[in-house]
Design a protein around this motif. Structure first.
Motif, PDB file in Angstrom:
ATOM      1  N   TYR A 140      70.379  85.693  45.105  1.00  0.00           N
ATOM      2  CA  TYR A 140      70.451  84.627  46.105  1.00  0.00           C
ATOM      3  C   TYR A 140      71.744  83.812  46.067  1.00  0.00           C
ATOM      4  CZ  TYR A 140      65.517  85.606  46.840  1.00  0.00           C
ATOM      5  OH  TYR A 140      64.323  86.218  47.127  1.00  0.00           O
ATOM      6  N   GLY A 141      72.629  84.117  45.120  1.00  0.00           N
ATOM      7  CA  GLY A 141      73.910  83.413  45.088  1.00  0.00           C
ATOM      8  C   GLY A 141      73.951  82.375  43.982  1.00  0.00           C
ATOM      9  N   GLY A 142      75.175  82.069  43.554  1.00  0.00           N
ATOM     10  CA  GLY A 142      75.363  81.161  42.428  1.00  0.00           C
ATOM     11  C   GLY A 142      75.723  79.742  42.823  1.00  0.00           C
ATOM     12  N   GLY A 143      75.263  79.297  43.981  1.00  0.00           N
ATOM     13  CA  GLY A 143      75.495  77.901  44.369  1.00  0.00           C
ATOM     14  C   GLY A 143      74.827  76.958  43.386  1.00  0.00           C
ATOM     15  N   LEU A 144      75.408  75.771  43.242  1.00  0.00           N
ATOM     16  CA  LEU A 144      74.884  74.825  42.257  1.00  0.00           C
ATOM     17  C   LEU A 144      73.434  74.446  42.555  1.00  0.00           C
ATOM     18  CD1 LEU A 144      76.170  73.606  39.755  1.00  0.00           C
ATOM     19  CD2 LEU A 144      76.674  71.544  41.066  1.00  0.00           C
ATOM     20  N   ALA A 145      73.097  74.299  43.829  1.00  0.00           N
ATOM     21  CA  ALA A 145      71.714  73.970  44.202  1.00  0.00           C
ATOM     22  C   ALA A 145      70.766  75.081  43.767  1.00  0.00           C
ATOM     23  CB  ALA A 145      71.615  73.735  45.706  1.00  0.00           C
ATOM     24  N   ASN A 146      71.162  76.335  44.005  1.00  0.00           N
ATOM     25  CA  ASN A 146      70.331  77.475  43.585  1.00  0.00           C
ATOM     26  C   ASN A 146      70.133  77.501  42.073  1.00  0.00           C
ATOM     27  OD1 ASN A 146      70.117  78.348  46.195  1.00  0.00           O
ATOM     28  ND2 ASN A 146      71.588  80.017  46.016  1.00  0.00           N
ATOM     29  N   ILE A 147      71.211  77.222  41.332  1.00  0.00           N
ATOM     30  CA  ILE A 147      71.135  77.246  39.869  1.00  0.00           C
ATOM     31  C   ILE A 147      70.164  76.178  39.367  1.00  0.00           C
ATOM     32  CG2 ILE A 147      72.442  76.779  37.754  1.00  0.00           C
ATOM     33  CD1 ILE A 147      74.849  78.095  39.129  1.00  0.00           C
ATOM     34  N   MET A 148      70.249  74.970  39.906  1.00  0.00           N
ATOM     35  CA  MET A 148      69.366  73.879  39.471  1.00  0.00           C
ATOM     36  C   MET A 148      67.908  74.183  39.775  1.00  0.00           C
ATOM     37  SD  MET A 148      71.593  70.439  40.329  1.00  0.00           S
ATOM     38  CE  MET A 148      71.861  70.833  42.058  1.00  0.00           C
ATOM     39  N   ILE A 149      67.658  74.699  40.970  1.00  0.00           N
ATOM     40  CA  ILE A 149      66.276  75.007  41.365  1.00  0.00           C
ATOM     41  C   ILE A 149      65.706  76.132  40.505  1.00  0.00           C
ATOM     42  CG2 ILE A 149      64.851  75.924  43.235  1.00  0.00           C
ATOM     43  CD1 ILE A 149      66.728  74.464  45.192  1.00  0.00           C
ATOM     44  N   VAL A 150      66.507  77.184  40.297  1.00  0.00           N
ATOM     45  CA  VAL A 150      66.036  78.336  39.523  1.00  0.00           C
ATOM     46  C   VAL A 150      65.748  77.941  38.081  1.00  0.00           C
ATOM     47  CG1 VAL A 150      66.749  80.546  38.553  1.00  0.00           C
ATOM     48  CG2 VAL A 150      67.120  80.083  40.969  1.00  0.00           C
ATOM     49  N   ILE A 151      66.635  77.160  37.478  1.00  0.00           N
ATOM     50  CA  ILE A 151      66.405  76.726  36.090  1.00  0.00           C
ATOM     51  C   ILE A 151      65.131  75.897  36.007  1.00  0.00           C
ATOM     52  CG2 ILE A 151      67.278  75.293  34.207  1.00  0.00           C
ATOM     53  CD1 ILE A 151      70.094  76.127  35.015  1.00  0.00           C
ATOM     54  N   GLY A 152      64.936  74.995  36.965  1.00  0.00           N
ATOM     55  CA  GLY A 152      63.736  74.162  36.974  1.00  0.00           C
ATOM     56  C   GLY A 152      62.461  74.970  37.157  1.00  0.00           C
ATOM     57  N   LEU A 153      62.517  75.972  38.040  1.00  0.00           N
ATOM     58  CA  LEU A 153      61.324  76.770  38.347  1.00  0.00           C
ATOM     59  C   LEU A 153      61.001  77.808  37.284  1.00  0.00           C
ATOM     60  CD1 LEU A 153      61.758  77.386  42.194  1.00  0.00           C
ATOM     61  CD2 LEU A 153      60.247  75.749  41.056  1.00  0.00           C
ATOM     62  N   THR A 154      61.912  78.037  36.357  1.00  0.00           N
ATOM     63  CA  THR A 154      61.654  79.029  35.309  1.00  0.00           C
ATOM     64  C   THR A 154      61.391  78.394  33.940  1.00  0.00           C
ATOM     65  OG1 THR A 154      64.053  79.256  34.998  1.00  0.00           O
ATOM     66  CG2 THR A 154      62.971  80.883  36.398  1.00  0.00           C
ATOM     67  N   THR A 155      61.481  77.075  33.850  1.00  0.00           N
ATOM     68  CA  THR A 155      61.302  76.422  32.542  1.00  0.00           C
ATOM     69  C   THR A 155      60.116  75.458  32.506  1.00  0.00           C
ATOM     70  OG1 THR A 155      62.926  74.723  33.193  1.00  0.00           O
ATOM     71  CG2 THR A 155      63.751  76.605  31.948  1.00  0.00           C
ATOM     72  N   TRP A 156      59.298  75.447  33.541  1.00  0.00           N
ATOM     73  CA  TRP A 156      58.189  74.499  33.597  1.00  0.00           C
ATOM     74  C   TRP A 156      56.970  74.863  32.740  1.00  0.00           C
ATOM     75  CZ3 TRP A 156      53.471  76.249  35.340  1.00  0.00           C
ATOM     76  CH2 TRP A 156      53.472  77.440  36.057  1.00  0.00           C
ATOM     77  N   PRO A 157      56.736  76.156  32.376  1.00  0.00           N
ATOM     78  CA  PRO A 157      55.492  76.484  31.660  1.00  0.00           C
ATOM     79  C   PRO A 157      55.286  75.726  30.357  1.00  0.00           C
ATOM     80  CG  PRO A 157      56.495  78.481  32.502  1.00  0.00           C
ATOM     81  CD  PRO A 157      57.480  77.388  32.726  1.00  0.00           C
ATOM     82  N   ALA A 158      56.351  75.481  29.584  1.00  0.00           N
ATOM     83  CA  ALA A 158      56.188  74.751  28.320  1.00  0.00           C
ATOM     84  C   ALA A 158      55.681  73.336  28.587  1.00  0.00           C
ATOM     85  CB  ALA A 158      57.514  74.703  27.565  1.00  0.00           C
ATOM     86  N   ASN A 159      56.203  72.700  29.635  1.00  0.00           N
ATOM     87  CA  ASN A 159      55.726  71.362  30.001  1.00  0.00           C
ATOM     88  C   ASN A 159      54.277  71.405  30.484  1.00  0.00           C
ATOM     89  OD1 ASN A 159      58.152  69.963  29.452  1.00  0.00           O
ATOM     90  ND2 ASN A 159      59.013  70.563  31.414  1.00  0.00           N
ATOM     91  N   ALA A 160      53.936  72.454  31.203  1.00  0.00           N
ATOM     92  CA  ALA A 160      52.554  72.595  31.690  1.00  0.00           C
ATOM     93  C   ALA A 160      51.579  72.755  30.523  1.00  0.00           C
ATOM     94  CB  ALA A 160      52.453  73.792  32.635  1.00  0.00           C
ATOM     95  N   LYS A 161      51.971  73.523  29.507  1.00  0.00           N
ATOM     96  CA  LYS A 161      51.126  73.695  28.319  1.00  0.00           C
ATOM     97  C   LYS A 161      50.881  72.355  27.629  1.00  0.00           C
ATOM     98  CE  LYS A 161      50.330  78.216  27.403  1.00  0.00           C
ATOM     99  NZ  LYS A 161      49.040  78.789  26.953  1.00  0.00           N
ATOM    100  N   LEU A 162      51.951  71.581  27.476  1.00  0.00           N
ATOM    101  CA  LEU A 162      51.816  70.265  26.834  1.00  0.00           C
ATOM    102  C   LEU A 162      50.907  69.351  27.634  1.00  0.00           C
ATOM    103  CD1 LEU A 162      55.402  69.325  25.561  1.00  0.00           C
ATOM    104  CD2 LEU A 162      53.329  69.515  24.191  1.00  0.00           C
ATOM    105  N   MET A 163      51.124  69.312  28.955  1.00  0.00           N
ATOM    106  CA  MET A 163      50.336  68.423  29.810  1.00  0.00           C
ATOM    107  C   MET A 163      48.879  68.855  29.857  1.00  0.00           C
ATOM    108  SD  MET A 163      50.687  65.672  31.544  1.00  0.00           S
ATOM    109  CE  MET A 163      49.148  64.850  31.939  1.00  0.00           C
ATOM    110  N   ARG A 164      48.636  70.147  29.836  1.00  0.00           N
ATOM    111  CA  ARG A 164      47.251  70.656  29.833  1.00  0.00           C
ATOM    112  C   ARG A 164      46.506  70.178  28.592  1.00  0.00           C
ATOM    113  NH1 ARG A 164      45.078  75.088  27.260  1.00  0.00           N
ATOM    114  NH2 ARG A 164      43.113  75.885  28.167  1.00  0.00           N
TER     115      ARG A 164
END
Length: 286
Positions: A140-164
Motif C-alpha cells: 500500500y505504499g510507505g507514506g507516513l500515514a500508512n506506516i503509523m496506521i499499520v504499526i498501530g493495527l499490528t501491535t494492539w493484541p498485547a494491550n488487548a490481553k492486558l485490558m482483558r
C-alpha cells in the motif's frame, strides 16, 4: 487553584520518586524541545542540498557535518525527531485505543464474546509483526500515514490481553456489582467503571510499545520502505552506510538518535509500570 497545585506537586513527587520515570521524563522533554523549537535550534533547512558535501564536524557552520548531498546532519537529527515522535504517539494511540476497547469488551462480557475475541487476539499475536508491517507497506505504499496506521493495527493484541485481564478482575469488584444493582447498563459499566479503572497497565505497556514503533519506522526507512518525503533517522543511516569508513558522522548520529529515543520510551514505560503496579511499590522497587 490550590487543588491544581496539590495535584501538580503530587505528580512531581511521583516522577522524582522513580529514577526510571524521572530520567524518561527528562529525555522526553529534550525530544519535545527539539520538536517545538527546531527552527530556533538550527538555522539550516534539512532538505536543502548544499555545495559542501561530506563536510566533517564543526566545518562551515555545520556542527555535525554534512552528508553526501550537502544536507546538514544536525538539522536532519533535530527535524527527524518530529517524524519519530509523531509515529510513536499516533501508532501508540491506535494500538492502545484498539487494545483497550477489544480487551475491555472481551473481559467484561466473557462467554462466547470473550472466546471469539480471544481467538482473534491470538491469531494476531502469532503473526510476525515486523514481517506483516513490511508486507502491508510494500503493497500500500510507505507514506507516513500508512506506516503509523499499520504499526498501530499490528501491535494492539498485547494491550488487548492486558485490558482483558483487568476487565475480568474489575467486573468482580464490589463497586461494579453495586452499579449493576443500581440499574446501570452494560455500556455504562464498561466505559464508566471497567475501562477507566483498568487502563493504567495498558498506558505503561503502550509507552513501551512506542519504542518499538520508533524502531519499526527506522527499520522501514532503512529498508527503503519509509516515506521518502519525510526526514527520518533510519533513512539517514541507510543513505550514510556507504560512507561509513570515510564519513562516519553521516550514519553514527542518526543511529545514536534512534537509540536515545528508544531508551527514553523504555525508561518511561518501566517508570510508569513501577509507579502504577502496586507489587513494585510495595517492594520499594525504584
Amino acid at each position: 487553584m490550590n487543588k491544581l497545585i496539590r495535584k501538580l506537586k503530587s505528580a512531581g513527587n511521583t516522577i522524582i520518586s522513580d529514577r526510571h520515570l524521572f530520567m524518561g521524563v527528562i529525555g522526553l522533554s529534550i525530544l519535545l524541545f527539539a520538536v517545538v523549537f527546531a527552527p530556533v535550534i538550527t538555522s539550516f533547512d534539512p532538505r536543502h542540498f548544499g555545495p559542501n558535501s561530506l563536510n566533517p564536524l564543526m566545518t562551515n557552520g555545520h556542527i555535525l557535518g554534512t552528508n553526501h548531498m550537502g544536507q546538514d546532519v544536525f538539522a536532519m537529527i533535530i527535524y527527524g525527531a518530529r517524524t519519530s515522535l509523531m509515529v510513536a504517539v499516533i501508532s501508540g494511540l491506535i494500538s492502545g485505543g484498539l487494545g483497550i476497547i477489544v480487551g475491555g469488551i472481551a473481559g467484561f462480557f466473557g462467554g462466547v464474546v470473550d472466546r471469539v475475541l480471544s481467538e482473534i487476539i491470538n491469531v494476531f499475536m502469532m503473526i510476525p509483526t515486523l514481517f506483516l508491517i513490511i508486507l502491508i507497506v510494500a503493497i500500500y505504499g510507505g507514506g507516513l500515514a500508512n506506516i503509523m496506521i499499520v504499526i498501530g493495527l499490528t501491535t494492539w493484541p498485547a494491550n488487548a490481553k492486558l485490558m482483558r485481564a483487568q476487565a475480568m478482575s474489575i467486573r468482580q469488584r464490589t463497586f461494579v456489582k453495586s452499579a449493576v444493582a443500581m440499574g446501570e447498563n452494560n455500556s455504562q459499566l464498561l466505559f464508566k467503571y471497567i475501562i477507566p479503572n483498568g487502563l493504567f497497565p495498558v498506558v505503561a505497556n503502550t509507552t513501551l510499545g512506542m519504542a518499538n514503533a520508533v524502531l519499526s519506522e527506522a527499520s522501514l526507512s532503512f529498508l527503503g520502505l519509509g516515506d521518502p518525503t519525510a526526514i527520518s533517522w533510519g533513512q539517514m543511516v541507510q543513505q550514510g552506510r556507504m560512507f561509513l569508513t570515510t564519513a562516519w558522522w553521516t550514519t553514527t548520529f542518526g543511529g545514536i538518535a534512534i537509540i536515545f529515543t528508544i531508551v527514553v520510551f523504555n525508561l518511561l514505560g518501566d517508570g510508569l509500570n513501577h509507579v502504577i503496579n502496586p507489587k513494585h511499590t510495595s517492594r520499594g522497587d525504584k
